[in-house]
Scaffold this motif. Structure first.
Motif, mmCIF file in Angstrom:
data_model
loop_
_atom_site.group_PDB
_atom_site.id
_atom_site.type_symbol
_atom_site.label_atom_id
_atom_site.label_comp_id
_atom_site.label_asym_id
_atom_site.label_seq_id
_atom_site.Cartn_x
_atom_site.Cartn_y
_atom_site.Cartn_z
ATOM 1 N N TYR A 1 0.827 -1.287 -0.040
ATOM 2 C CA TYR A 1 0.000 0.045 0.134
ATOM 3 C C TYR A 1 0.898 1.293 -0.121
ATOM 4 O O TYR A 1 0.666 2.127 -0.813
ATOM 5 C CB TYR A 1 -0.968 0.209 1.272
ATOM 6 C CG TYR A 1 -2.126 0.919 1.038
ATOM 7 C CD1 TYR A 1 -3.221 0.598 0.615
ATOM 8 C CD2 TYR A 1 -1.826 2.297 1.564
ATOM 9 C CE1 TYR A 1 -4.401 1.628 0.718
ATOM 10 C CE2 TYR A 1 -2.972 3.348 1.593
ATOM 11 C CZ TYR A 1 -4.122 2.808 0.994
ATOM 12 O OH TYR A 1 -4.985 3.819 0.898
ATOM 13 N N ALA A 2 1.951 1.426 0.728
ATOM 14 C CA ALA A 2 2.926 2.164 1.016
ATOM 15 C C ALA A 2 3.520 2.645 -0.242
ATOM 16 O O ALA A 2 3.798 3.787 -0.959
ATOM 17 C CB ALA A 2 3.849 2.312 2.224
ATOM 18 N N PHE B 1 1.157 4.150 -2.864
ATOM 19 C CA PHE B 1 0.718 5.431 -2.217
ATOM 20 C C PHE B 1 1.936 6.372 -2.726
ATOM 21 O O PHE B 1 1.617 7.526 -3.254
ATOM 22 C CB PHE B 1 0.633 5.480 -0.822
ATOM 23 C CG PHE B 1 0.388 6.857 -0.416
ATOM 24 C CD1 PHE B 1 -0.996 7.365 -0.456
ATOM 25 C CD2 PHE B 1 1.131 7.549 0.169
ATOM 26 C CE1 PHE B 1 -1.284 8.564 -0.066
ATOM 27 C CE2 PHE B 1 0.978 9.074 0.752
ATOM 28 C CZ PHE B 1 -0.445 9.225 0.576
ATOM 29 N N CYS B 2 2.991 6.050 -2.457
ATOM 30 C CA CYS B 2 4.197 6.743 -2.982
ATOM 31 C C CYS B 2 4.361 7.146 -4.469
ATOM 32 O O CYS B 2 4.646 8.220 -4.769
ATOM 33 C CB CYS B 2 5.645 6.105 -2.447
ATOM 34 S SG CYS B 2 5.799 6.047 -0.652
ATOM 35 N N SER C 1 1.744 6.954 -6.458
ATOM 36 C CA SER C 1 0.752 7.595 -6.809
ATOM 37 C C SER C 1 1.073 9.035 -6.254
ATOM 38 O O SER C 1 0.553 10.041 -6.951
ATOM 39 C CB SER C 1 -0.609 7.417 -6.106
ATOM 40 O OG SER C 1 -0.686 5.837 -6.572
ATOM 41 N N SER C 2 1.571 9.430 -5.293
ATOM 42 C CA SER C 2 1.751 10.675 -4.655
ATOM 43 C C SER C 2 2.896 11.593 -5.568
ATOM 44 O O SER C 2 2.637 12.678 -5.913
ATOM 45 C CB SER C 2 2.040 10.523 -3.404
ATOM 46 O OG SER C 2 1.164 10.142 -2.392
ATOM 47 N N ILE D 1 -5.063 13.585 -2.173
ATOM 48 C CA ILE D 1 -4.762 12.481 -1.332
ATOM 49 C C ILE D 1 -5.662 11.381 -1.055
ATOM 50 O O ILE D 1 -5.458 10.335 -1.011
ATOM 51 C CB ILE D 1 -4.222 13.195 -0.062
ATOM 52 C CG1 ILE D 1 -2.783 14.044 -0.506
ATOM 53 C CG2 ILE D 1 -4.104 12.146 1.073
ATOM 54 C CD1 ILE D 1 -1.750 12.975 -0.585
ATOM 55 N N ILE E 1 -6.393 9.266 -4.411
ATOM 56 C CA ILE E 1 -5.537 8.212 -4.497
ATOM 57 C C ILE E 1 -5.472 7.139 -3.628
ATOM 58 O O ILE E 1 -5.218 5.924 -4.043
ATOM 59 C CB ILE E 1 -4.147 8.799 -4.727
ATOM 60 C CG1 ILE E 1 -3.194 9.333 -3.486
ATOM 61 C CG2 ILE E 1 -3.946 9.733 -6.031
ATOM 62 C CD1 ILE E 1 -2.136 10.067 -3.461
ATOM 63 N N ASN E 2 -5.891 7.452 -2.431
ATOM 64 C CA ASN E 2 -6.026 6.384 -1.324
ATOM 65 C C ASN E 2 -7.288 5.314 -1.810
ATOM 66 O O ASN E 2 -7.110 4.135 -1.687
ATOM 67 C CB ASN E 2 -6.343 6.922 0.077
ATOM 68 C CG ASN E 2 -5.118 7.342 0.662
ATOM 69 O OD1 ASN E 2 -3.962 6.399 1.138
ATOM 70 N ND2 ASN E 2 -4.532 8.342 0.717
ATOM 71 N N ILE F 1 -6.320 3.326 -4.801
ATOM 72 C CA ILE F 1 -5.419 1.925 -4.483
ATOM 73 C C ILE F 1 -6.350 0.800 -3.656
ATOM 74 O O ILE F 1 -6.251 -0.312 -4.022
ATOM 75 C CB ILE F 1 -4.401 2.312 -3.497
ATOM 76 C CG1 ILE F 1 -3.309 3.497 -4.099
ATOM 77 C CG2 ILE F 1 -3.494 1.398 -2.864
ATOM 78 C CD1 ILE F 1 -2.348 4.354 -3.210
ATOM 79 N N TRP G 1 -13.337 5.201 0.770
ATOM 80 C CA TRP G 1 -11.796 4.827 1.148
ATOM 81 C C TRP G 1 -11.789 3.642 2.267
ATOM 82 O O TRP G 1 -11.139 2.520 2.264
ATOM 83 C CB TRP G 1 -10.798 5.746 1.307
ATOM 84 C CG TRP G 1 -9.513 5.439 1.775
ATOM 85 C CD1 TRP G 1 -8.717 4.343 1.579
ATOM 86 C CD2 TRP G 1 -8.821 6.047 2.750
ATOM 87 N NE1 TRP G 1 -7.523 4.553 1.962
ATOM 88 C CE2 TRP G 1 -7.766 5.368 2.993
ATOM 89 C CE3 TRP G 1 -9.053 7.276 3.553
ATOM 90 C CZ2 TRP G 1 -6.558 5.839 3.872
ATOM 91 C CZ3 TRP G 1 -8.060 7.791 4.485
ATOM 92 C CH2 TRP G 1 -6.780 6.911 4.605
#
Length: 949
Positions: free
Chosen positions: A398-399, A402-403, A405-406, A437, A440-441, A444, A549
């Motif tokens: 997930y991280a 997330f990175c 996507s960010s 933010i 994107i969460n 995912i 989410w």
């Protein structure tokens, strides 16, 4: 392999560190793909900037987007004097002119075009409507419908609505125009700086009670400094009474314009419901036609000619009270003064909503295909079998997404801001940050959930990109039209926004609307204060996305927990935490007592002895056996009319540490199904097994920490090297520092992957044999206590296979190994005990020598002669061994089984020598029974037994 003791199970942090390092390495190998991904929004932003530059150049060079000018004095072909202003402008140009004193225009009624005016036809059969023939010469009147509670009073008002003649005041023409009831069928504009009726080709009408023939008037009018002759035509206003408002509503509905069909259209000038009006009170409802206005897209921007309709009813009421000379003067309508302006169009605000939706949604198929790839290649279950828990996997995966996507979204916003797209620069960056933010969460979490539906990367990719472009197009042509339609129920828009893609589109639409408005008016875009605006949908979108989410994340984790185990966990797996995990409470499988006795009685003595041994071990408080399988059973239900399939039928087996157990059997015998149950991929139907004292039904996550697996297929990352694979799996086994480096090097050396740069070569470039050797090395790194090897030597050359056997022999020290193979030579070389499976059942068990002695108590005699001497050979064999059995014969070559108790080897040699003196013997041989013979014999016997009715 390293001979050190197995380390303690890896902690959460250690597993997290291992997966993070692997993902970073994998990401480094895919840097070009990431660059291409980030370039997509950058290129799109550049395209929008170029479109903006092109639009600005077109606007600046076009006369349609600036105040109009006209030449008022010429000298030959040259213009000597040019004047600009509203009087020299078209309605399009007028909105850009400076107008300190806007002109006054007479109030107008919106009149239906001649071809659409109400007549009597198949749809409207009211007898008081004019005949349809009036449309031929354009003489149809403009119909007004009236109703109310007091018919007599309403009809009195009806008579006072229109004048009988046109009153003209030559000294004040504009005032005289306002004193009459004028109308036009021209379309209105957004402003009233120019009345379209005075500058268009549409006629101006004076509505009267009666019209005389040839009653057209020519009225001189001065617009600014221009004198024009205005032609005004008389139009009869036909007032008709109806019984109720519902009757009027029905007539209006049925007469509404249907497409371009003139015959099916019956438009009404206006309609009035005087309700309970009388001499003491005035109460009226008015219907009006709003179709004659210029629209831009889905937003109606044309003004409505409604005030004159209200004035007609008010004047009629006053005349009924105070006499025919009474009226409320409605002199003119005019706009507010304005300064000059120019057209401001921001491309990013207009088309950015659709394009930016595609940009953000592009991340969805990227994440989805990455997750499905791990599923398709079975890499997720491979990591899980080597000790990776669900917690570390979800945290890092997930991280990781997330990175990515960010960074992607950060580059997107920064690119757009740097090159000056007002979509980004005018709106609050704080709101944009929160919006992106949260989304994107949500995206995912949605990708994790949707990945459960796919097992093929190509299918997932195609469906993902269809969703991307389909969502954008549906948002632009469906959702946006609903949002801009004030009559559309808001609750349905909220329901549509429950789909994450539409929520994204609605949020970007709000950004685009506010940036467009801010650019046009010279103000800022969306700020936090604007979220309290009832017309702003951003607050609603943020709440929906945040709640979704959290919900999708929980659902995705729950579904993944079930599916990542290959079905080994049921939907209510979490209830197992409330059960006792004790072997003493284990119940025997779901065989009835009578069926169980019959089942045991059919077993061979060695299989029965193994079953009794297992039952005895289960009664002991503790045991040193690494693996105990207790009556394990797997039945696949029947489908499409086929009977159910018993893949594993009551298998009982016990393996101590230090033993390699070989599983032999034909294809489909149940070997792989048994291993699948042991490693947690397949759920058992009944029975269970214990690995290091842990139950495979409830403690699989703990079993994984001390287990190694070499599956039938090579489950490898194509872009990782052999060394990187072993480093990752070594870390999962809690190896660290020098111990990890040493274990990796020893593993590489043991399988001949260390020298020549092979260790640092990407696995995708390995040959099939090299991949197989790497898979074996992975299964043994970290000194697992239990190892499952499913046909480990498949595809290896003889030298590599012999080397691999040495590796497995050394690996038997201190661990239990279950090995499946089709190579009898491999089974005899590696396995301490063998079990032969046929149709899911264990047919025999023992070490190779025992099996050959038990099922192979005979010699195999082979002799090749000419076909003429076959009978003599057979007679010779019968003399040597009366119980001999011929098992093979073709073209002079015969093969016989000779019971060992009936023949001596020396007698065979002597008989052959005597036969050679009588006829020619081309070849002969005497061999002991091989393991392959035992396998064939057992398999045939079991199959023949199964085929009995």
């Amino acid at each position: 392999m390293s001979s050190s003791l197995a380390p303690e199970p890896a902690s959460f942090c250690t597993q997290t560190n291992a997966l993070l390092r692997k993902n970073l390495t994998f990401q480094k190998r895919n840097v070009k793909t990431n660059i291409r991904l980030i370039l997509f929004p950058f290129i799109l932003c550049v395209i929008i900037v170029l479109l903006q530059v092109l639009l600005d150049s077109v606007v600046s060079n076009s006369d349609d987007y600036k105040c109009g000018c006209n030449c008022v004095r010429k000298s030959g072909s040259d213009c000597v004097e040019e004047r600009c202003g509203i009087e020299y402008s078209t309605p399009q140009q007028a909105q850009f002119c400076s107008i300190p004193r806007p002109p006054q225009w007479p109030p107008m009624l919106q009149v239906p075009a001649p071809e659409y005016r109400a007549v009597r036809n198949d749809f409207l059969t009211y007898p008081d409507l004019p005949n349809e023939s009036c449309r031929i010469d354009g003489s149809c009147p403009a119909t007004i419908l009236l109703t109310g509670n007091n018919q007599s009073f309403g009809q009195t008002l009806n008579k006072d609505m229109f004048k009988d003649t046109f009153s003209e005041n030559p000294s004040d023409v504009m005032a005289s125009l306002a004193g009459n009831v004028l109308g036009s069928d021209s379309k209105t504009e957004i402003t009233n700086y120019v009345e379209p009726a005075f500058v268009s080709d549409s006629p101006i009408y004076t509505i009267q009670s009666q019209c005389r023939p040839d009653s057209s008037l020519v009225v001189p009018v001065k617009l600014a400094s221009i004198n024009i002759s205005l032609v005004i035509r008389c139009l009869q206003g036909l007032n008709l009474w109806r019984k109720s408002s519902s009757e009027i509503n029905d007539e209006l509905y049925r007469g509404f314009r249907k497409g371009n069909s003139k015959r099916e259209s019956n438009e009404i000038l206006a309609a009035y419901d005087f309700l309970n009006s009388d001499l003491d009170k005035f109460n009226v409802s008015i219907w009006y036609n709003s179709t004659y206005k210029n629209d831009t897209g889905n937003v109606p921007i044309g003004l409505l000619r409604v005030p004159r309709s209200i004035n007609l009813a008010s004047n009629a009421y006053l005349r009924s009270l105070l006499g025919p000379g009474t009226q409320i003067l409605f002199d003119f309508v005019k706009e507010m003064p304005k300064t000059d302006s120019k057209l401001k169009l921001d491309v990013s605000s207009i088309i950015g909503t659709l394009f930016f939706t595609w940009v953000v949604l592009q991340l969805f198929p990227v994440i989805l295909t990455a997750l499905v790839y791990e599923k398709q290649q079975k890499l997720r279950i491979m990591m899980k079998m080597h000790g990776l828990g669900d917690g570390p996997y979800w945290l890092i995966s997930y991280a990781y997404f997330f990175c990515i996507s960010s960074i992607y979204m950060l580059c997107f916003v920064v690119f757009g801001s740097v090159i000056g797209l007002r979509f980004f620069t005018l709106n609050s960056y704080g709101i944009q940050f929160v919006f992106y933010i949260i989304y994107i969460n949500l995206q995912i979490a949605l990708a994790f959930l949707v990945a459960a539906l796919f097992s093929n990367v190509k299918t997932a990719s195609v469906i993902g990109y269809i969703c991307v472009f389909g969502t954008g197009l549906l948002g632009a042509f469906l959702l946006q039209s609903f949002v801009e339609d004030p009559s559309f129920p808001r609750r349905w828009i909220t329901a549509m926004e429950l789909y994450p893609g539409f929520a994204l589109y609605r949020g970007l639409y709000e950004f685009g609307t506010y940036s467009f408005r801010g650019h046009s008016m010279g103000t800022d875009g969306m700020s936090w204060a604007d979220l309290s605006d009832s017309e702003n949908g951003m607050k609603e979108v943020l709440i929906i996305m945040f709640v979704e989410w959290l919900l999708l994340l929980g659902i995705a984790y729950y579904v993944d927990k079930i599916l990542s185990s290959g079905g080994a966990k049921g939907p209510l797996y979490f209830l197992q935490n409330f059960k006792k995990k004790s072997r003493s409470s284990f119940r025997k499988p779901s065989l009835g007592r009578q069926d169980s006795k019959v089942f045991v009685s059919m077993e061979k003595p060695d299989v029965t002895q193994e079953r009794e041994r297992v039952e005895q071990l289960l009664l002991e408080p503790g045991t040193s056996h690494a693996i105990i399988s207790d009556n394990l059973r797997k039945i696949y239900p029947g489908r499409d009319g086929n009977p159910e399939k018993v893949a594993v039928n009551g298998l009982s087996l016990a393996l101590p540490s230090g033993e390699c157990f070989g599983m032999l059997g034909p294809n489909g015998a149940g070997k792989t199904t048994f291993i699948s149950m042991m490693i947690g991929i397949t759920r058992t139907t009944s029975g269970t097994a214990y690995v290091q004292g842990l139950d495979i039904r409830t403690d699989m996550d703990r079993i994984y920490t001390s287990m190694g697996v070499c599956p039938q297929e090579d489950l490898l990352w194509e872009t990782l090297t052999g060394r990187e694979h072993l480093l990752f799996y070594g870390r999962l086994k809690n190896l660290k520092g020098p111990a990890l480096t040493q274990a990796v090097e020893e593993s590489l050396k043991s399988v001949n992957l260390f020298h020549g740069g092979v260790a640092d070569k990407q696995a995708g470039k390995y040959s099939g044999g090299m991949k197989r050797r790497l898979s074996v090395a992975i299964s043994l790194i970290g000194n697992p206590k239990v190892v499952y090897m499913d046909e480990p030597s498949t595809g290896l050359d003889p030298a590599s296979r012999n080397n691999l056997w040495n590796v497995v022999k050394r690996a038997k020290q201190g661990r239990a190994i279950i090995l499946t193979t089709h190579s009898m030579e491999e089974a005899e070389a590696l396995c301490d005990r063998l079990g032969i499976f046929v149709d899911g059942s264990l047919q025999c068990i023992g070490n190779p020598k025992e099996l050959k002695a038990r099922y192979g108590g005979s010699y195999v005699f082979t002799m090749t002669t000419s076909a003429d001497h076959e009978e003599e050979v057979e007679s010779m064999v019968k003399r040597l061994s009366p119980g001999a059995n011929k098992i093979y014969q073709i073209s002079g070559t015969q093969k016989f089984e000779l019971p060992k108790q009936e023949v001596r080897v020396s007698d065979v040699f002597q008989a052959v020598e005597e036969a050679k003196s009588r006829f020619t013997v081309f070849a002969w041989g005497l061999a002991d029974t091989t393991l392959e013979d035992v396998f064939i014999k057992v398999a045939r016997h079991a199959q023949a037994f199964e085929d009995l009715p």
